[in-house]
Write a protein that holds these residues in place. Structure first.
Motif, PDB file in Angstrom:
ATOM      1  N   ALA A 245      29.579  32.183   6.209  1.00 45.12           N
ATOM      2  CA  ALA A 245      30.142  32.769   4.985  1.00 45.12           C
ATOM      3  C   ALA A 245      30.558  34.232   5.160  1.00 45.12           C
ATOM      4  N   GLU A 246      29.730  35.040   5.850  1.00 48.04           N
ATOM      5  CA  GLU A 246      30.067  36.481   5.927  1.00 48.04           C
ATOM      6  C   GLU A 246      31.284  36.701   6.831  1.00 48.04           C
ATOM      7  N   VAL A 247      31.432  35.860   7.861  1.00 52.65           N
ATOM      8  CA  VAL A 247      32.603  36.004   8.742  1.00 52.65           C
ATOM      9  C   VAL A 247      33.861  35.498   8.023  1.00 52.65           C
ATOM     10  N   VAL A 248      33.714  34.439   7.237  1.00 50.30           N
ATOM     11  CA  VAL A 248      34.864  33.909   6.488  1.00 50.30           C
ATOM     12  C   VAL A 248      35.393  34.982   5.531  1.00 50.30           C
ATOM     13  N   LYS A 249      34.471  35.706   4.913  1.00 46.84           N
ATOM     14  CA  LYS A 249      34.879  36.762   3.972  1.00 46.84           C
ATOM     15  C   LYS A 249      35.689  37.830   4.708  1.00 46.84           C
TER      16      LYS A 249
END
Ligand code: AP5
Ligand code: ZN
Length: 218
Positions: free
Chosen positions: A161-165
């Protein structure tokens, strides 16, 4: 047929590329898939790219442009090609234009950010073929296995999730500008200008495939 697929991370470029490349019998040039293959092969380029990709950033324009030039020189690109995930910056788009790489269509797949995170979370890939699945929206016939080869599916390292953001931020800051770039070129009426088509990317995968085919036939 020579085309560019534009869209945010998770918009469905890889999913739709699989339908389009079969219909037109053209190779899919996915810079993301090429970089992941280099990582798997353990090349120097792959090692350098992995750090950037795991952080959600963009690999340098020089590396990407070099990769694409080499790929385009291969004989299977003589009758057309489909770019997926390239170009991603103005520098990459200019390099293509200045290098005389012909483009018939630019197809934008529009998906709002809200839909993206859920899509990435459930994505499963078959690296050897580029086939893409989703545990809920586009499940394989057998859980965890590729439909054609029966080989294991994998989750991408950059789908956290944090990399997708971060990837979405990079898309809005550096890549989204290409929508205007190609739209303006398409409307210029200049010789060699591509046609620009935009389709909605939310809905059943087959419905979006049909919209893509329709958009590319006019
Ligand atoms: P890359 O591999 O190109 O990733 P991306 O652009 O972020 O796009 P994705 O592959 O994540 O999404 P997609 O649009 O293909 O969606 P998909 O069909 O898989 O790049 C990865 C990294 O490499 C970059 O971050 C960068 O570091 C580097 N890189 C690559 N190219 C570069 C370049 N040119 N310059 C610099 N750096 C570069 O679908 C996503 C999920 O949604 C799947 O699970 C799918 O099954 C599901 N899905 C698809 N359609 C639907 C639907 N209609 N409804 C519901 N779910 C759906
Ligand atoms: Zn992709």
């Amino acid at each position: 047929m020579r085309l560019i697929l534009l869209g945010a991370p998770g918009a469905g470029k890889g999913t739709q590329a699989n339908f389009i490349k079969e219909k037109y019998n053209i190779p899919q040039i996915s810079t993301g898939d090429m970089l992941r293959a280099a990582i798997k092969a353990g090349t120097e380029l792959g090692m350098a790219a992995k750090k950037v990709m795991d952080a959600g950033g963009l690999v340098s324009d020089d590396i990407i442009i070099g990769l694409v030039k080499d790929r385009l020189a291969q004989p299977d690109c003589a009758n057309g090609y489909l770019f997926d995930g390239f170009p991603r910056t103005i520098a990459q788009a200019d390099a293509m234009k200045d290098g005389g790489v012909a483009v018939d269509y630019v197809l934008e797949i529009a998906v709002p950010d809200e839909s993206i995170i859920e899509r990435m979370d459930g994505r499963r890939c078959h690296p050897a073929s580029g086939r893409v699945y989703h545990v809920k929206f586009n499940p394989p016939k057998v859980d965890g296995k590729d439909d054609v080869t029966g080989e294991d599916l994998v989750q991408r390292d950059d789908d956290k999730a944090e990399v997708v953001k971060k990837r979405l931020d990079v898309y809005h800051n550096q890549t989204e500008v290409l929508l205007g770039y190609y739209n303006t070129w398409a409307q210029s009426g200049q010789p060699g200008a591509p046609k620009y088509r935009r389709i909605e990317g939310v809905g059943p995968v087959e419905q979006i495939r049909d919209s893509a085919f329709a958009a590319l036939s006019k």
